[in-house]
Design an enzyme around this catalytic site. Structure first.
Site, PDB file in Angstrom:
ATOM      1  N   ILE A 361       0.813  -1.223   0.000  1.00 56.71           N
ATOM      2  CA  ILE A 361       0.000   0.000   0.000  1.00 56.71           C
ATOM      3  C   ILE A 361       0.843   1.268   0.000  1.00 56.71           C
ATOM      4  CG2 ILE A 361      -2.023  -1.042   1.078  1.00 56.71           C
ATOM      5  CD1 ILE A 361      -1.093  -0.052   3.760  1.00 56.71           C
ATOM      6  N   SER A 363       5.277   3.042   0.021  1.00 56.07           N
ATOM      7  CA  SER A 363       6.696   2.940   0.333  1.00 56.07           C
ATOM      8  C   SER A 363       7.116   4.166   1.116  1.00 56.07           C
ATOM      9  CB  SER A 363       7.533   2.836  -0.950  1.00 56.07           C
ATOM     10  OG  SER A 363       7.179   1.673  -1.677  1.00 56.07           O
ATOM     11  N   PHE A 366      12.424   4.317   4.334  1.00 57.69           N
ATOM     12  CA  PHE A 366      13.375   3.216   4.462  1.00 57.69           C
ATOM     13  C   PHE A 366      12.722   1.849   4.321  1.00 57.69           C
ATOM     14  CE2 PHE A 366      15.439   6.648   6.895  1.00 57.69           C
ATOM     15  CZ  PHE A 366      16.637   6.697   6.202  1.00 57.69           C
ATOM     16  N   VAL A 369       5.299  -0.613   2.972  1.00 54.78           N
ATOM     17  CA  VAL A 369       4.178  -0.813   3.886  1.00 54.78           C
ATOM     18  C   VAL A 369       3.162  -1.735   3.232  1.00 54.78           C
ATOM     19  CG1 VAL A 369       2.380   0.317   5.240  1.00 54.78           C
ATOM     20  CG2 VAL A 369       4.545   1.499   4.836  1.00 54.78           C
ATOM     21  N   LYS A 384       4.960  -2.073   8.308  1.00 58.10           N
ATOM     22  CA  LYS A 384       6.074  -1.391   7.653  1.00 58.10           C
ATOM     23  C   LYS A 384       7.318  -2.260   7.779  1.00 58.10           C
ATOM     24  CE  LYS A 384       8.780   2.881   7.621  1.00 58.10           C
ATOM     25  NZ  LYS A 384       8.935   4.229   8.186  1.00 58.10           N
ATOM     26  N   ASP A 490      10.305  15.063   7.971  1.00 50.13           N
ATOM     27  CA  ASP A 490       9.882  14.564   6.657  1.00 50.13           C
ATOM     28  C   ASP A 490       8.373  14.681   6.492  1.00 50.13           C
ATOM     29  OD1 ASP A 490      10.295  13.578   4.119  1.00 50.13           O
ATOM     30  OD2 ASP A 490      10.230  11.481   4.732  1.00 50.13           O
TER      31      ASP A 490
END
Length: 695
Positions: A361, A363, A366, A369, A384, A490
């Site tokens: 579903i 990315s 790192f 998911v 994840k 982020d």
């Protein structure tokens, strides 16, 4: 107002016609100081200088403006003492002085302003005690805010005179003593913020009279005793923060206490009971004293006889469990005591159908998911899986675990558990098991293609406002309310997840950085607290100072939020093809303000409206538990509503532009953003309901 006028405020302003009644120069780029002769404008009823770069002292002569009803000096760089001559402004109804550098004590003379409805002195450098003359000013009916200062002493009992006040905020000061019983007389309170002080003692029983409370935050104090059950009887209470005190005993289960997302209790180690979702320890049952010893023996003897069998059975179950875990080669990391039991690698393989591409579903920074269904209980989760071949992935896993040990907020993505194991090829395997977000990421909602996103599934204005407030609230919590300040690093739409009620949850702490807070003020991190790390974040959302080698700070997150906010309302991402040759999304939207905001916002937002007979109560007035409408309604809203809608959108874009300012020092802090966005949403709800909704 809002014309980007620059230069120094001319002294000749004081020589304007004495018949001048309104002088509004707010939201510009003006600097300098207020002329000493400003008192010449004796007929002035409104003076608006907010949102500039004005500094110096506010002259005593301002006290000559005795017809003044509104004084807006907020968001500038004024310093020195608040002039006591303000007490002469007996016609004043609104006084805004927040976000400056005022020093010294609050003048008691402000108590002479007997018509004052709202007063904001927050985010200054004020010291001394709260004057009894001010805290007892019964005319205050909208808001009294003195937060983010260094006020000392107790909260005077005269606070009980504020019987009509809607909001009281004295948070993040150095107030001591007990919460006064007299506070229970403030029966009109909707928002009560006492957090970040040194209050002690118990919660007064008199607070049971505050039945209209929607928000109550008494976190980060030294309060103790049991949490009173009457708080569970408050029907409109939506947010209750009791965290980081010394409360003990059984946590109630009714009302707000039945909603795990509406209450915060972290940092109260002696609490027990409560609803299962809070995962508090079970309260110990005190053995009652009985005069009937025979009846006690009838209970004790059977238990004693069965005890060896119970012990043997427990050993057998434990042995079987250990053997099963050993066969799965799983060592589950549980960095927070509240986490559920861990899952083995084999269970996660089964849950995701072998980490099938059909279950992928998204990315992250790192890893990938996956959607999974836990075989043992059928629960749907997001898993994840970290790509440990990528440099920094293992550290990212550790950072996320550290973050999740201490933080819990309704708008942060909740982690069920972490798994550190070995996969079928003998390689290291690390994953986080998270709550599944039914409506995916904000990025998918903003940038689906027309074929993927039918008109009925576009985000409405109220949903965008709610999501923006959710994200701002999450960042405010990370920056200002954690034991250690956390910088996300982020923030972007793909890291904002939406649950089935369209409530936003900020996730992906793989790049999160912790800022050690100043020892003398553990609850209020300053914007320039930093740690040295390399360039972190995603292209388009990285603040410009990171690219020039500056250290990571909370103001970097503010920049990312500003870009995200503008993106939400324009429908354009920062890396859109149109942004080239030096043109950025910040510049693109800034040039449209204030008169051309309609040219840059997503066109469908300008036509959105609801039927007049729509049940407006379906839209939650505080949270964003608004359900997705089956169809969107679009029609011409009419000139009056269109103008007010444009003002609403203008205000949102202005906040986005301010947050994404090139200079970090010009950006808003997240606690200010939360307040402003809430005010914009309230204004929009009033627009939709024609003023029928009462906040």
């Amino acid at each position: 107002m809002g014309n980007y006028f620059g230069g120094e405020l001319p002294g000749s302003v004081a020589n304007l016609s004495t018949q001048l009644r309104i002088l509004t120069l707010g939201s510009n780029l003006m600097h300098g100081s207020i002329p000493n002769d400003i008192g010449n404008l004796v007929n002035l009823t409104s003076l608006g200088l907010e949102g500039n770069y004005l500094g110096g002292r506010v002259p005593d002569g301002i006290g000559k403006l005795q017809k003044l009803q509104g004084l807006h000096l907020n968001v500038n760089k004024f310093s020195g003492r608040i002039p006591s001559s303000l007490g002469n402004l007996t016609s004043l109804t609104k006084l805004f002085m927040e976000e400056n550098m005022f020093q010294g004590s609050i003048p008691p003379s402000l108590g002479n302003c007997q018509k004052l409805l709202v007063l904001n002195l927050s985010s200054n450098r004020l010291t001394g005690k709260i004057p009894k003359e001010l805290i007892g000013l019964s005319s205050l009916s909208i808001s009294l805010s003195m937060s983010n200062n260094s006020l000392i002493g107790s909260l005077p009992s005269e606070v009980g005179k504020l019987v009509s006040l809607g909001e009281l905020d004295v948070s993040r000061n150095k107030l001591t003593g007990q919460i006064p019983e007299a506070l229970g007389s403030c029966t009109s309170l909707e928002r009560l913020h006492l957090e970040g002080n040194e209050f002690e003692g118990t919660i007064p029983l008199s607070l049971m009279n505050l039945r209209g409370l929607e928000e109550m935050d008494i976190s980060h104090n030294n309060l103790s005793g049991q949490i009173p059950y009457f708080l569970g009887k408050f029907r409109v209470l939506k947010e209750l923060d009791l965290s980081h005190n010394n409360f003990e005993g059984e946590l109630p289960k009714e009302g707000i206490f039945s909603n795990a997302s509406g209450i915060l209790i972290l940092g109260n180690e002696k609490l027990c009971g409560g609803i299962p979702q809070l995962r508090l320890p079970v309260c110990s049952i005190k053995k009652p004293h009985s005069s009937r010893g025979l009846r006690g023996l009838k209970v004790i003897i059977p238990i004693a006889c069965s005890l060896p069998f119970i012990i043997a059975l427990s050993y057998y179950i434990a042995a079987c469990s250990m053997a099963k875990r050993s066969r799965g080669k799983s060592v589950t990391s549980r960095p927070h005591e509240d986490w559920k039991s861990g899952f083995s690698y084999s269970e996660l393989v089964q849950a995701t159908n072998g980490f099938s591409a059909d279950n992928l579903i998204g990315s992250g920074s790192f890893g990938s998911v996956y959607k999974g269904v836990i075989p043992s209980n059928g629960a749907t989760v997001a898993i994840k899986v970290f790509n440990l071949q990528q440099q920094g992935a293992s550290k990212s896993f550790i950072d996320e675990c550290k973050a999740l040990r201490t933080i819990r907020h309704r708008n942060l993505l909740k982690i069920v558990t972490a798994c550190s194991s070995i996969d079928n090829q003998g390689n290291d395997f690390k994953s986080l098991v998270m709550e599944f977000m039914e409506n995916g990421s904000l990025d998918l909602w903003l940038h689906r293609g027309d074929n993927e996103q039918p008109e009925g599934k576009r985000l409405s204005i109220i949903q965008r406002l709610n999501i923006a407030i959710d994200v701002a609230s999450a960042l405010d919590y990370l920056h200002n309310h954690c034991e250690m300040c956390i910088v996300h690093c982020d923030l972007k739409p793909s890291n904002v997840l939406l649950d089935e009620d369209m409530v936003a949850h900020v996730g992906d702490f793989g790049l999160a950085r912790f800022l050690v807070e100043a020892a003398n003020n553990p609850t209020t991190p300053t914007p320039n607290q930093t740690v040295s790390v390399g360039l972190k974040g995603s292209i388009g959302y990285i603040p410009p100072e990171y690219g020039m080698g500056s250290q990571v700070s909370i103001l970097g997150d503010v920049y990312s939020y500003g870009i995200l906010l503008v993106e939400m309302f324009t429908g354009k991402g920062p890396t859109d093809d149109m942004f080239k040759d030096g043109l950025s999304i910040h510049q693109f939207t800034a040039m449209a303000l204030p008169d051309h905001v309609n040219d840059v916002v997503e066109p469908s937002l300008l036509l959105e409206t609801d039927d007049e007979d729509d049940d407006s109560d379906k839209d939650d007035a505080y949270g964003n538990k608004i359900q997705e409408r089956p169809t969107a309604r679009y029609k011409d809203p009419g000139p009056d509503k269109a103008k007010r809608l444009e003002e609403c959108l203008n205000s949102v874009i202005q906040i986005g532009i301010s947050c994404s300012a090139i200079s970090p020092g010009e950006r808003m802090l997240m606690n200010v953003v939360v307040n402003k966005m809430n005010a914009i949403r309230d204004s929009y709800l009033n627009l939709r309901t024609g003023g029928r909704r009462r906040r």
